[in-house]
Design a protein around this motif. Structure first.
Motif, PDB file in Angstrom:
ATOM      1  N   ALA A   1       0.710  -1.249   0.069  1.00  0.00           N
ATOM      2  CA  ALA A   1       0.038  -0.008  -0.043  1.00  0.00           C
ATOM      3  C   ALA A   1       0.800   1.308   0.051  1.00  0.00           C
ATOM      4  O   ALA A   1       0.442   2.487   0.110  1.00  0.00           O
ATOM      5  N   VAL A   2       2.178   1.082  -0.279  1.00  0.00           N
ATOM      6  CA  VAL A   2       3.008   2.201  -0.188  1.00  0.00           C
ATOM      7  C   VAL A   2       2.573   3.543  -0.953  1.00  0.00           C
ATOM      8  O   VAL A   2       3.195   4.527  -0.661  1.00  0.00           O
ATOM      9  N   LEU A   3       2.022   3.325  -2.055  1.00  0.00           N
ATOM     10  CA  LEU A   3       1.580   4.509  -2.869  1.00  0.00           C
ATOM     11  C   LEU A   3       0.291   5.063  -2.740  1.00  0.00           C
ATOM     12  O   LEU A   3      -0.195   5.936  -3.359  1.00  0.00           O
ATOM     13  N   SER A   4      -0.213   4.572  -1.549  1.00  0.00           N
ATOM     14  CA  SER A   4      -1.515   5.026  -1.232  1.00  0.00           C
ATOM     15  C   SER A   4      -1.833   6.497  -1.110  1.00  0.00           C
ATOM     16  O   SER A   4      -2.956   7.182  -1.454  1.00  0.00           O
ATOM     17  N   GLY A   5      -0.664   7.198  -0.668  1.00  0.00           N
ATOM     18  CA  GLY A   5      -0.822   8.650  -0.543  1.00  0.00           C
ATOM     19  C   GLY A   5      -0.123   9.479  -1.673  1.00  0.00           C
ATOM     20  O   GLY A   5       0.033  10.806  -1.544  1.00  0.00           O
ATOM     21  N   PHE A   6       0.127   8.804  -2.828  1.00  0.00           N
ATOM     22  CA  PHE A   6       0.834   9.397  -4.146  1.00  0.00           C
ATOM     23  C   PHE A   6       0.046   9.164  -5.320  1.00  0.00           C
ATOM     24  O   PHE A   6       0.450   8.210  -5.923  1.00  0.00           O
ATOM     25  N   PRO A   7      -0.988   9.818  -5.622  1.00  0.00           N
ATOM     26  CA  PRO A   7      -1.859   9.346  -6.881  1.00  0.00           C
ATOM     27  C   PRO A   7      -0.738   9.898  -8.202  1.00  0.00           C
ATOM     28  O   PRO A   7      -1.373   9.044  -9.072  1.00  0.00           O
ATOM     29  N   GLN A   8      -0.029  10.817  -8.038  1.00  0.00           N
ATOM     30  CA  GLN A   8       0.833  10.752  -9.456  1.00  0.00           C
ATOM     31  C   GLN A   8       1.564   9.951  -9.659  1.00  0.00           C
ATOM     32  O   GLN A   8       1.671   9.146 -10.793  1.00  0.00           O
ATOM     33  N   LEU A   9       2.195   9.075  -8.477  1.00  0.00           N
ATOM     34  CA  LEU A   9       2.813   7.897  -8.726  1.00  0.00           C
ATOM     35  C   LEU A   9       2.013   6.765  -9.190  1.00  0.00           C
ATOM     36  O   LEU A   9       2.522   5.957  -9.776  1.00  0.00           O
ATOM     37  N   GLN A  10       0.897   6.654  -8.643  1.00  0.00           N
ATOM     38  CA  GLN A  10      -0.156   5.781  -9.052  1.00  0.00           C
ATOM     39  C   GLN A  10      -0.431   5.739 -10.541  1.00  0.00           C
ATOM     40  O   GLN A  10      -0.060   4.633 -11.189  1.00  0.00           O
ATOM     41  N   ALA A  11      -0.666   6.838 -11.063  1.00  0.00           N
ATOM     42  CA  ALA A  11      -0.896   7.109 -12.444  1.00  0.00           C
ATOM     43  C   ALA A  11       0.393   6.792 -13.186  1.00  0.00           C
ATOM     44  O   ALA A  11       0.336   6.074 -14.323  1.00  0.00           O
ATOM     45  N   PHE A  12       1.372   7.160 -12.801  1.00  0.00           N
ATOM     46  CA  PHE A  12       2.947   7.112 -13.431  1.00  0.00           C
ATOM     47  C   PHE A  12       2.991   5.529 -13.243  1.00  0.00           C
ATOM     48  O   PHE A  12       3.515   4.818 -14.694  1.00  0.00           O
ATOM     49  N   LYS A  13       2.639   4.805 -12.262  1.00  0.00           N
ATOM     50  CA  LYS A  13       3.229   3.325 -12.333  1.00  0.00           C
ATOM     51  C   LYS A  13       2.069   2.522 -13.286  1.00  0.00           C
ATOM     52  O   LYS A  13       2.543   1.722 -14.282  1.00  0.00           O
ATOM     53  N   THR A  14       0.874   2.932 -13.186  1.00  0.00           N
ATOM     54  CA  THR A  14      -0.138   2.146 -14.398  1.00  0.00           C
ATOM     55  C   THR A  14       0.315   2.616 -15.795  1.00  0.00           C
ATOM     56  O   THR A  14       0.513   1.826 -16.736  1.00  0.00           O
ATOM     57  N   LYS A  15       0.843   3.761 -15.995  1.00  0.00           N
ATOM     58  CA  LYS A  15       1.070   4.193 -17.511  1.00  0.00           C
ATOM     59  C   LYS A  15       2.562   3.456 -17.863  1.00  0.00           C
ATOM     60  O   LYS A  15       2.472   2.680 -19.030  1.00  0.00           O
ATOM     61  N   MET A  16       3.435   3.287 -17.166  1.00  0.00           N
ATOM     62  CA  MET A  16       4.663   2.688 -17.345  1.00  0.00           C
ATOM     63  C   MET A  16       4.444   1.142 -17.513  1.00  0.00           C
ATOM     64  O   MET A  16       5.091   0.629 -18.267  1.00  0.00           O
TER      65      MET A  16
END
Length: 222
Positions: A173-188
């Protein structure tokens, strides 16, 4: 010689994994030689293949390259993943260095003494959530682009997705507070070359286990 880069290391992540990631992201197929004994490692040194008596060793374009950072820089430059000018390159270098500091903690974690494992795990989570991930969250938000530098896929993006996935293996759950990184992860993760690398059967290595740690200690013992 097939013309494919030839990677010599152990059959595990270690310092070779970011090199595997970068080649895969660039769509480059490579061959691997896995060290399993100290004798194999000593022979490489005796044969003069390891400039500083260290692996990773990457044979590419007629060169026998050592030193992870030099290898990564060469691959990034060769495959146009190193920015369009000196300023972009400096940014990529800064981001890569930061991510490498975080990855160094993850790299060394399997070798922690049993009584230090929990403390070291806490340190990884604390550094990821308070020092490193907030930087990239802010960069992506202020930059307003899909990628960290310019609006073009670069070495820094590859390093960041590798780091995100490595930390998530330990803290889902480490990205729970990082919406930009969540989107980045999905895109990458959906980029064709990276998607392929994330599939079972790819050259990507699993998280290090006890057998990998034993092999490392055996091969590199002095």
């Amino acid at each position: 010689m097939s013309g494919k880069p030839r990677l010599t290391y152990l059959n595990g992540r270690g310092r070779m994994e970011p090199i595997r990631w970068l080649l895969a992201a660039a769509g480059v197929e490579f061959e691997e030689v896995f060290l399993q004994t100290k004798e194999q490692y000593d022979k490489l040194i005796k044969d003069g293949l390891l400039l500083f008596q260290q692996v990773p060793l990457v044979e590419i374009d007629g060169m026998k390259m050592v030193q992870t950072r030099a290898i990564l820089s060469y691959i990034a430059g060769k495959y146009n993943l190193y920015g369009k000018d000196l300023k972009e390159r400096a940014l990529i270098d800064m981001y890569v260095e930061g991510i490498s500091d975080l990855m160094q903690m993850i790299l060394m974690f399997p070798f922690s003494p049993p009584d230090a494992k929990e403390k070291n795990l806490d340190s990884i989570k604390e550094r990821a959530t308070n020092r490193y991930f907030p930087v990239f969250e802010k960069v992506l938000k202020q930059h307003g682009q899909d990628f960290l530098v310019g609006n073009k896929f670069s070495w820094a993006d590859v390093q960041l997705i590798e780091a995100i996935l490595a930390v998530e293996e330990k803290f889902p759950a480490v990205l729970s507070g990082f919406p930009q990184l969540q989107a980045f992860k999905t895109k990458m993760s959906n980029m064709p070359t990276i998607k392929k690398f994330l599939q079972p059967g790819s050259p990507r290595k699993p998280p290090p286990d006890d057998h990998y740690v034993e092999t490392v200690l055996k091969v590199f013992k002095r």
